[in-house]
Design a protein around this motif. Structure first.
Motif, PDB file in Angstrom:
ATOM      1  N   VAL A   1       0.836  -1.198   0.000  1.00 47.10           N
ATOM      2  CA  VAL A   1       0.000   0.000   0.000  1.00 47.10           C
ATOM      3  C   VAL A   1       0.872   1.250   0.000  1.00 47.10           C
ATOM      4  O   VAL A   1       1.950   1.287   0.586  1.00 47.10           O
ATOM      5  N   TYR A   2       0.383   2.280  -0.718  1.00 47.90           N
ATOM      6  CA  TYR A   2       1.034   3.586  -0.753  1.00 47.90           C
ATOM      7  C   TYR A   2       0.115   4.615  -0.095  1.00 47.90           C
ATOM      8  O   TYR A   2      -1.112   4.571  -0.264  1.00 47.90           O
ATOM      9  N   ILE A   3       0.714   5.565   0.612  1.00 45.47           N
ATOM     10  CA  ILE A   3       0.017   6.800   0.968  1.00 45.47           C
ATOM     11  C   ILE A   3       0.639   7.884   0.100  1.00 45.47           C
ATOM     12  O   ILE A   3       1.852   8.080   0.104  1.00 45.47           O
ATOM     13  N   VAL A   4      -0.212   8.570  -0.680  1.00 42.86           N
ATOM     14  CA  VAL A   4       0.276   9.443  -1.752  1.00 42.86           C
ATOM     15  C   VAL A   4      -0.206  10.875  -1.546  1.00 42.86           C
ATOM     16  O   VAL A   4      -1.397  11.118  -1.315  1.00 42.86           O
ATOM     17  N   MET A   5       0.731  11.821  -1.616  1.00 49.89           N
ATOM     18  CA  MET A   5       0.404  13.247  -1.581  1.00 49.89           C
ATOM     19  C   MET A   5       0.057  13.683  -2.996  1.00 49.89           C
ATOM     20  O   MET A   5       0.835  13.466  -3.933  1.00 49.89           O
ATOM     21  N   VAL A   6      -1.131  14.281  -3.163  1.00 48.08           N
ATOM     22  CA  VAL A   6      -1.629  14.649  -4.492  1.00 48.08           C
ATOM     23  C   VAL A   6      -2.186  16.070  -4.459  1.00 48.08           C
ATOM     24  O   VAL A   6      -2.401  16.644  -3.387  1.00 48.08           O
ATOM     25  N   LYS A   7      -2.444  16.610  -5.640  1.00 54.67           N
ATOM     26  CA  LYS A   7      -3.053  17.935  -5.738  1.00 54.67           C
ATOM     27  C   LYS A   7      -4.512  17.776  -6.139  1.00 54.67           C
ATOM     28  O   LYS A   7      -4.823  17.214  -7.184  1.00 54.67           O
ATOM     29  N   THR A   8      -5.407  18.270  -5.298  1.00 55.60           N
ATOM     30  CA  THR A   8      -6.840  18.186  -5.577  1.00 55.60           C
ATOM     31  C   THR A   8      -7.468  19.553  -5.795  1.00 55.60           C
ATOM     32  O   THR A   8      -8.562  19.652  -6.356  1.00 55.60           O
ATOM     33  N   GLY A   9      -6.822  20.618  -5.326  1.00 55.97           N
ATOM     34  CA  GLY A   9      -7.397  21.954  -5.421  1.00 55.97           C
ATOM     35  C   GLY A   9      -6.688  22.829  -6.426  1.00 55.97           C
ATOM     36  O   GLY A   9      -5.499  22.647  -6.707  1.00 55.97           O
ATOM     37  N   GLY A  10      -7.408  23.803  -6.962  1.00 52.29           N
ATOM     38  CA  GLY A  10      -6.841  24.728  -7.929  1.00 52.29           C
ATOM     39  C   GLY A  10      -6.179  25.923  -7.271  1.00 52.29           C
ATOM     40  O   GLY A  10      -6.144  26.050  -6.040  1.00 52.29           O
ATOM     41  N   ASP A  11      -5.659  26.823  -8.102  1.00 47.69           N
ATOM     42  CA  ASP A  11      -4.917  27.973  -7.599  1.00 47.69           C
ATOM     43  C   ASP A  11      -5.814  28.997  -6.912  1.00 47.69           C
ATOM     44  O   ASP A  11      -5.319  29.957  -6.313  1.00 47.69           O
ATOM     45  N   ASP A  12      -7.135  28.801  -6.994  1.00 53.84           N
ATOM     46  CA  ASP A  12      -8.060  29.711  -6.319  1.00 53.84           C
ATOM     47  C   ASP A  12      -8.138  29.440  -4.818  1.00 53.84           C
ATOM     48  O   ASP A  12      -8.612  30.288  -4.060  1.00 53.84           O
ATOM     49  N   LEU A  13      -7.663  28.263  -4.403  1.00 55.36           N
ATOM     50  CA  LEU A  13      -7.700  27.901  -2.994  1.00 55.36           C
ATOM     51  C   LEU A  13      -6.445  28.413  -2.272  1.00 55.36           C
ATOM     52  O   LEU A  13      -5.408  28.639  -2.905  1.00 55.36           O
ATOM     53  N   PRO A  14      -6.514  28.594  -0.942  1.00 50.35           N
ATOM     54  CA  PRO A  14      -5.307  28.944  -0.193  1.00 50.35           C
ATOM     55  C   PRO A  14      -4.205  27.912  -0.443  1.00 50.35           C
ATOM     56  O   PRO A  14      -4.479  26.725  -0.626  1.00 50.35           O
ATOM     57  N   MET A  15      -2.961  28.360  -0.424  1.00 48.01           N
ATOM     58  CA  MET A  15      -1.836  27.533  -0.832  1.00 48.01           C
ATOM     59  C   MET A  15      -1.775  26.197  -0.096  1.00 48.01           C
ATOM     60  O   MET A  15      -1.420  25.167  -0.673  1.00 48.01           O
ATOM     61  N   HIS A  16      -2.106  26.185   1.186  1.00 53.22           N
ATOM     62  CA  HIS A  16      -1.982  24.961   1.980  1.00 53.22           C
ATOM     63  C   HIS A  16      -3.274  24.150   2.026  1.00 53.22           C
ATOM     64  O   HIS A  16      -3.398  23.237   2.844  1.00 53.22           O
ATOM     65  N   LYS A  17      -4.211  24.467   1.131  1.00 50.81           N
ATOM     66  CA  LYS A  17      -5.458  23.705   1.045  1.00 50.81           C
ATOM     67  C   LYS A  17      -5.606  23.023  -0.319  1.00 50.81           C
ATOM     68  O   LYS A  17      -6.677  22.515  -0.648  1.00 50.81           O
ATOM     69  N   ARG A  18      -4.537  22.996  -1.086  1.00 49.91           N
ATOM     70  CA  ARG A  18      -4.616  22.440  -2.448  1.00 49.91           C
ATOM     71  C   ARG A  18      -4.217  20.974  -2.515  1.00 49.91           C
ATOM     72  O   ARG A  18      -4.505  20.299  -3.498  1.00 49.91           O
ATOM     73  N   GLN A  19      -3.524  20.484  -1.496  1.00 51.50           N
ATOM     74  CA  GLN A  19      -3.014  19.112  -1.521  1.00 51.50           C
ATOM     75  C   GLN A  19      -3.812  18.200  -0.588  1.00 51.50           C
ATOM     76  O   GLN A  19      -4.365  18.654   0.420  1.00 51.50           O
ATOM     77  N   SER A  20      -3.849  16.929  -0.954  1.00 47.56           N
ATOM     78  CA  SER A  20      -4.554  15.920  -0.166  1.00 47.56           C
ATOM     79  C   SER A  20      -3.690  14.672  -0.089  1.00 47.56           C
ATOM     80  O   SER A  20      -2.694  14.539  -0.810  1.00 47.56           O
ATOM     81  N   MET A  21      -4.087  13.752   0.781  1.00 47.04           N
ATOM     82  CA  MET A  21      -3.427  12.441   0.831  1.00 47.04           C
ATOM     83  C   MET A  21      -4.471  11.364   0.563  1.00 47.04           C
ATOM     84  O   MET A  21      -5.601  11.446   1.044  1.00 47.04           O
ATOM     85  N   ILE A  22      -4.029  10.375  -0.204  1.00 48.15           N
ATOM     86  CA  ILE A  22      -4.938   9.320  -0.612  1.00 48.15           C
ATOM     87  C   ILE A  22      -4.234   7.969  -0.486  1.00 48.15           C
ATOM     88  O   ILE A  22      -3.019   7.873  -0.690  1.00 48.15           O
ATOM     89  N   VAL A  23      -4.992   6.956  -0.130  1.00 50.97           N
ATOM     90  CA  VAL A  23      -4.466   5.605   0.049  1.00 50.97           C
ATOM     91  C   VAL A  23      -4.643   4.828  -1.245  1.00 50.97           C
ATOM     92  O   VAL A  23      -5.745   4.745  -1.786  1.00 50.97           O
ATOM     93  N   VAL A  24      -3.534   4.265  -1.744  1.00 47.28           N
ATOM     94  CA  VAL A  24      -3.548   3.572  -3.033  1.00 47.28           C
ATOM     95  C   VAL A  24      -2.950   2.181  -2.875  1.00 47.28           C
ATOM     96  O   VAL A  24      -1.765   2.052  -2.534  1.00 47.28           O
ATOM     97  N   PRO A  25      -3.727   1.113  -3.088  1.00 49.77           N
ATOM     98  CA  PRO A  25      -3.134  -0.225  -3.088  1.00 49.77           C
ATOM     99  C   PRO A  25      -2.040  -0.322  -4.141  1.00 49.77           C
ATOM    100  O   PRO A  25      -2.189   0.185  -5.264  1.00 49.77           O
ATOM    101  N   ALA A  26      -0.921  -0.959  -3.805  1.00 52.22           N
ATOM    102  CA  ALA A  26       0.240  -0.987  -4.696  1.00 52.22           C
ATOM    103  C   ALA A  26      -0.020  -1.729  -6.000  1.00 52.22           C
ATOM    104  O   ALA A  26       0.691  -1.512  -6.981  1.00 52.22           O
ATOM    105  N   ASP A  27      -1.025  -2.616  -6.021  1.00 52.03           N
ATOM    106  CA  ASP A  27      -1.299  -3.390  -7.234  1.00 52.03           C
ATOM    107  C   ASP A  27      -2.406  -2.784  -8.085  1.00 52.03           C
ATOM    108  O   ASP A  27      -2.941  -3.439  -8.985  1.00 52.03           O
ATOM    109  N   THR A  28      -2.755  -1.516  -7.848  1.00 52.55           N
ATOM    110  CA  THR A  28      -3.801  -0.861  -8.628  1.00 52.55           C
ATOM    111  C   THR A  28      -3.369  -0.720 -10.089  1.00 52.55           C
ATOM    112  O   THR A  28      -2.231  -0.300 -10.363  1.00 52.55           O
ATOM    113  N   PRO A  29      -4.246  -1.056 -11.061  1.00 48.47           N
ATOM    114  CA  PRO A  29      -3.888  -0.902 -12.483  1.00 48.47           C
ATOM    115  C   PRO A  29      -3.502   0.533 -12.816  1.00 48.47           C
ATOM    116  O   PRO A  29      -4.080   1.492 -12.295  1.00 48.47           O
ATOM    117  N   GLY A  30      -2.482   0.663 -13.674  1.00 47.86           N
ATOM    118  CA  GLY A  30      -2.008   1.969 -14.105  1.00 47.86           C
ATOM    119  C   GLY A  30      -0.773   2.443 -13.371  1.00 47.86           C
ATOM    120  O   GLY A  30      -0.198   3.485 -13.722  1.00 47.86           O
TER     121      GLY A  30
END
Length: 411
Positions: free
Chosen positions: A184-213
């Motif tokens: 399993v991976y815990i991944v830091m990603v960008k979910t928000g656009g530049d209209d949001l405050p700088m520290h509210k644009r990123q999220s963390m998501i759980v990704v099984p390591a064998d996920t296709p792609g």
């Protein structure tokens, strides 16, 4: 301010048991374990490697020497961060130490994330086997195309599409992602656009390591060393679909989670680095007393007395700073602890590197070869000056905290 770095009596006895197992059960198997890496597929554990590692883990678990990192928790030993520092230092003296006692990075940080922020389903699927040492995990944050020391630059695309999020982008220096047991991976990603405050644009998501792609492009090398079978991988995500419920806490909470995760992780690395420095000094002293040149022991030649003395003093200073940072963490005020964590994050790797390098010098040509663990130790500790924030970022935080004492202006 009553600041104490003392181990409680019951934990002194516990630490002695850990120290004994490291010296008498783990260290004697280090060389054989390391030699197995080049037998067959470097990215799979050989039967003998698995026998050594799983046998030691089973021994530690049976003895109740397991999950020390669970500080201030009823699931572990209830160690304070100060107390855990002594245990982590001992574990840092052998490359196998942290995993044998189930105290390895990045798993400890990921387990804290699952414990604090995960759903009950995540805890059952991922936290439970991680706590048992049955699987490994990886934390994916750094990206090749942006300066990731400023985490507001993290740009892996994560777009909501119905009941899923779709991830596209690349991550590298994904430590542990090469391990065949990494599930399993815990991944830091960008979910928000530049209209949001700088520290509210990123999220963390759980990704099984064998996920296709998900495609592992290559192992990253540290001074030519690939750290197999653990590995620091360069990974590409192409239209990777993950259920929407895998987002942790909701969109825009990535920085909040990161700060909860990285504080303990940073100081754990520093504790182990002090252990590596101690082992290097021990090897240096033994070499200085056993080897002769020009009719004298190496200890009596050149400036070796001074070098050994300086190494001892710098280790002691680094340890005290580490314990002070740990004490601040135990007070529960992360803001107050942050400058101290930044200080030790700069100091501990720097001191460990110096001591290891002096030990290499004492061993001569053997010191840079595969015949001692010093060269590999140096590459690992040199990487630590970049991992979890480079020195320059931490020095900036220390300087800002210092300057704020003398001005009302924004620094």
């Amino acid at each position: 301010m009553n600041m104490s770095f003392v181990l409680r009596e019951e934990n002194r006895a516990l630490l002695e048991r850990v120290r004994d197992m490291i010296r008498n059960a783990i260290m004697p198997l280090e060389v054989e374990y390391q030699a197995e890496i080049n037998n067959g597929d470097r990215w799979q554990y050989t039967d003998r490697q698995a026998e050594i590692l799983e046998g030691l883990k089973a021994k530690a678990k049976a003895a109740g020497l397991w999950n020390f990192w669970l500080t201030d928790s009823d699931k572990g030993f209830g160690l304070t961060t100060v107390e855990y520092a002594y245990f982590a230092e001992e574990m840092g003296k052998t490359p196998l130490g942290a995993e044998v006692f189930n105290c390895s990075a990045p798993d400890t940080g990921n387990m804290e994330v699952f414990e604090r922020y995960g759903t009950e389903e995540m805890k059952e699927q991922w936290l439970k086997p991680l706590l048992e040492g049955e699987i490994r995990s990886a934390y994916l944050m750094t990206e090749p195309d942006v300066a990731s020391s400023d985490a507001t630059n993290i740009s892996m695309s994560c777009v909501r599409d119905g009941d899923d999020y779709v991830l596209n982008g690349e991550k590298w220096w994904s430590s542990g992602a090469g391990d065949p047991r990494c599930k399993v991976y815990i991944v830091m990603v960008k979910t928000g656009g530049d209209d949001l405050p700088m520290h509210k644009r990123q999220s963390m998501i759980v990704v099984p390591a064998d996920t296709p792609g998900i495609e592992i492009l290559r192992p990253m090398e540290v001074y030519g060393h690939d750290d197999a079978p653990h590995g620091h991988m360069h990974i590409r995500f192409t239209d990777v679909r993950v259920p929407a419920e895998n987002i942790l806490l909701g969109e825009g909470r990535g920085f909040e989670i990161a700060q909860g995760r990285l504080g303990p992780g940073r100081i754990h690395h520093c504790m182990r680095a002090i252990g590596q420095a101690e082992m290097a000094l021990e090897q240096m002293c033994k070499r200085a007393l056993q080897r002769e040149a020009f009719g004298k022991k190496l200890a009596q030649l050149g400036a070796n007395f001074d070098i050994i003395a300086e190494c001892r003093m710098e280790i002691e200073m680094a340890r005290l700073l580490c314990l002070k940072a740990a004490w601040y963490m135990d007070q529960g005020d992360t803001r107050a602890a942050a400058p101290w964590i930044s200080q030790i994050k700069v100091v501990a790797p720097r001191v460990a590197l110096k001591v290891i390098d002096e030990a290499v010098q004492m061993f001569g040509g053997q010191g840079v070869s595969q015949d001692t663990p010093l060269a590999i130790a140096w590459t690992h500790v040199r990487t630590l000056r970049l991992a979890d924030g480079p020195d320059a970022v931490h020095r900036r935080q220390v300087a800002r905290a210092e300057l704020k004492k003398h001005t009302q202006e924004k620094i």
